[in-house]
Design an enzyme around this catalytic site. Structure first.
Site, mmCIF file in Angstrom:
data_model
loop_
_atom_site.group_PDB
_atom_site.id
_atom_site.type_symbol
_atom_site.label_atom_id
_atom_site.label_comp_id
_atom_site.label_asym_id
_atom_site.label_seq_id
_atom_site.Cartn_x
_atom_site.Cartn_y
_atom_site.Cartn_z
ATOM 1 N N ASP A 13 0.855 -1.184 0.000
ATOM 2 C CA ASP A 13 0.000 0.000 0.000
ATOM 3 C C ASP A 13 0.893 1.237 0.000
ATOM 4 O O ASP A 13 1.898 1.298 0.697
ATOM 5 C CB ASP A 13 -0.907 0.006 1.241
ATOM 6 N N ILE A 14 0.504 2.220 -0.806
ATOM 7 C CA ILE A 14 1.313 3.435 -0.969
ATOM 8 C C ILE A 14 1.300 4.294 0.303
ATOM 9 O O ILE A 14 2.219 5.090 0.522
ATOM 10 C CB ILE A 14 0.813 4.227 -2.211
ATOM 11 N N GLY A 50 -14.721 4.345 3.915
ATOM 12 C CA GLY A 50 -13.550 5.032 3.376
ATOM 13 C C GLY A 50 -12.977 4.373 2.139
ATOM 14 O O GLY A 50 -11.830 4.611 1.768
ATOM 15 N N HIS A 100 -9.892 -5.109 -3.049
ATOM 16 C CA HIS A 100 -8.550 -5.311 -2.487
ATOM 17 C C HIS A 100 -8.674 -5.684 -1.021
ATOM 18 O O HIS A 100 -9.411 -5.060 -0.264
ATOM 19 C CB HIS A 100 -7.682 -4.069 -2.663
ATOM 20 N N LEU A 101 -7.933 -6.709 -0.660
ATOM 21 C CA LEU A 101 -7.884 -7.170 0.721
ATOM 22 C C LEU A 101 -6.631 -6.579 1.360
ATOM 23 O O LEU A 101 -5.520 -6.824 0.907
ATOM 24 C CB LEU A 101 -7.836 -8.703 0.725
ATOM 25 N N HIS A 102 -6.848 -5.747 2.401
ATOM 26 C CA HIS A 102 -5.702 -5.172 3.121
ATOM 27 C C HIS A 102 -5.131 -6.223 4.082
ATOM 28 O O HIS A 102 -5.885 -6.824 4.856
ATOM 29 C CB HIS A 102 -6.147 -3.979 3.980
ATOM 30 N N ASN A 126 -12.874 -2.885 2.704
ATOM 31 C CA ASN A 126 -13.726 -1.705 2.822
ATOM 32 C C ASN A 126 -14.754 -1.692 1.696
ATOM 33 O O ASN A 126 -14.409 -1.937 0.540
ATOM 34 C CB ASN A 126 -12.880 -0.427 2.766
HETATM 35 P P1 AMP Z 1 -9.616 1.549 0.426
HETATM 36 O O1 AMP Z 1 -9.765 2.705 1.366
HETATM 37 O O2 AMP Z 1 -9.952 0.228 1.048
HETATM 38 O O3 AMP Z 1 -10.264 1.778 -0.894
HETATM 39 O O4 AMP Z 1 -8.045 1.433 0.179
HETATM 40 C C1 AMP Z 1 -7.398 1.941 -0.926
HETATM 41 C C2 AMP Z 1 -5.936 1.834 -0.596
HETATM 42 O O5 AMP Z 1 -5.189 1.948 -1.776
HETATM 43 C C3 AMP Z 1 -5.449 2.933 0.351
HETATM 44 O O6 AMP Z 1 -4.923 2.333 1.527
HETATM 45 C C4 AMP Z 1 -4.390 3.666 -0.473
HETATM 46 O O7 AMP Z 1 -3.312 4.064 0.315
HETATM 47 C C5 AMP Z 1 -4.008 2.614 -1.487
HETATM 48 N N1 AMP Z 1 -3.491 3.133 -2.737
HETATM 49 C C6 AMP Z 1 -4.004 4.126 -3.495
HETATM 50 N N2 AMP Z 1 -3.265 4.299 -4.610
HETATM 51 C C7 AMP Z 1 -2.271 3.378 -4.553
HETATM 52 C C8 AMP Z 1 -1.188 3.032 -5.408
HETATM 53 N N3 AMP Z 1 -0.950 3.689 -6.565
HETATM 54 N N4 AMP Z 1 -0.352 2.037 -5.031
HETATM 55 C C9 AMP Z 1 -0.569 1.384 -3.865
HETATM 56 N N5 AMP Z 1 -1.580 1.643 -3.035
HETATM 57 C C10 AMP Z 1 -2.414 2.629 -3.366
#
Ligand code: AMP
Ligand code: ZN
Length: 122
Positions: free
Chosen positions: A38-39, A101, A108-110, A95
């Site tokens: 995650d970025i 949020g 995507h699974l965190h 999410n």
């Molecule tokens: P969500 O809030 O569950 O939609 O999570 C989206 C996640 O994607 C967030 O934790 C962001 O930090 C992450 N994210 C957004 N853009 C990128 C990217 N280019 N590379 C990696 N992670 C990203």
């Protein structure tokens, strides 16, 4: 709901990361899933595990996605092991929608860990 044919969406950030159009550092990869950092990590380890086919979020899943889900969770277990989290534990987060949020509309699974995590989340 995504139609079953829509496996890749050209305007989707994570579809572009999966295809390699946007560079990322692979953490783990199989035929069906891809995992990358995650970025904006919220813990010492914060990895996103995504299906290579496009699904909007957990609410976009259908019964026929059973194998996809199994692959996603098996990959999360691998990511946790590779990241040294198996023993002390970690959190898996999906999410859905604005109140959660959710910002990127590709499932995507965190996988979050490496420190004690508060519960419930804010
Ligand atoms: P969500 O809030 O569950 O939609 O999570 C989206 C996640 O994607 C967030 O934790 C962001 O930090 C992450 N994210 C957004 N853009 C990128 C990217 N280019 N590379 C990696 N992670 C990203
Ligand atoms: Zn996508």
């Amino acid at each position: 709901v995504t139609s079953p044919e829509q496996t890749v969406q050209p305007d989707c950030l994570f579809c572009r990361i999966i295809s390699g159009e946007i560079p990322s550092s692979p953490v783990y990869e199989t035929e069906s899933v891809y995992a990358f950092p995650d970025i904006r990590p919220v813990g010492p380890t914060h990895v996103l595990v995504v299906p290579k086919v496009h699904r909007r979020d957990a609410a976009d899943l259908r019964r026929e996605d059973g194998q996809l889900l199994a692959d996603l969770f098996a990959a999360a277990t691998e990511v946790a092991a590779l990241s040294g989290l198996s023993e002390r534990g970690y959190r898996l987060v999906l999410n859905v929608g604005d109140d959660a949020g959710n910002t990127v509309p590709h499932l995507h699974l965190h996988v979050i860990g490496g420190r004690q995590l508060a519960w419930p989340p804010g």
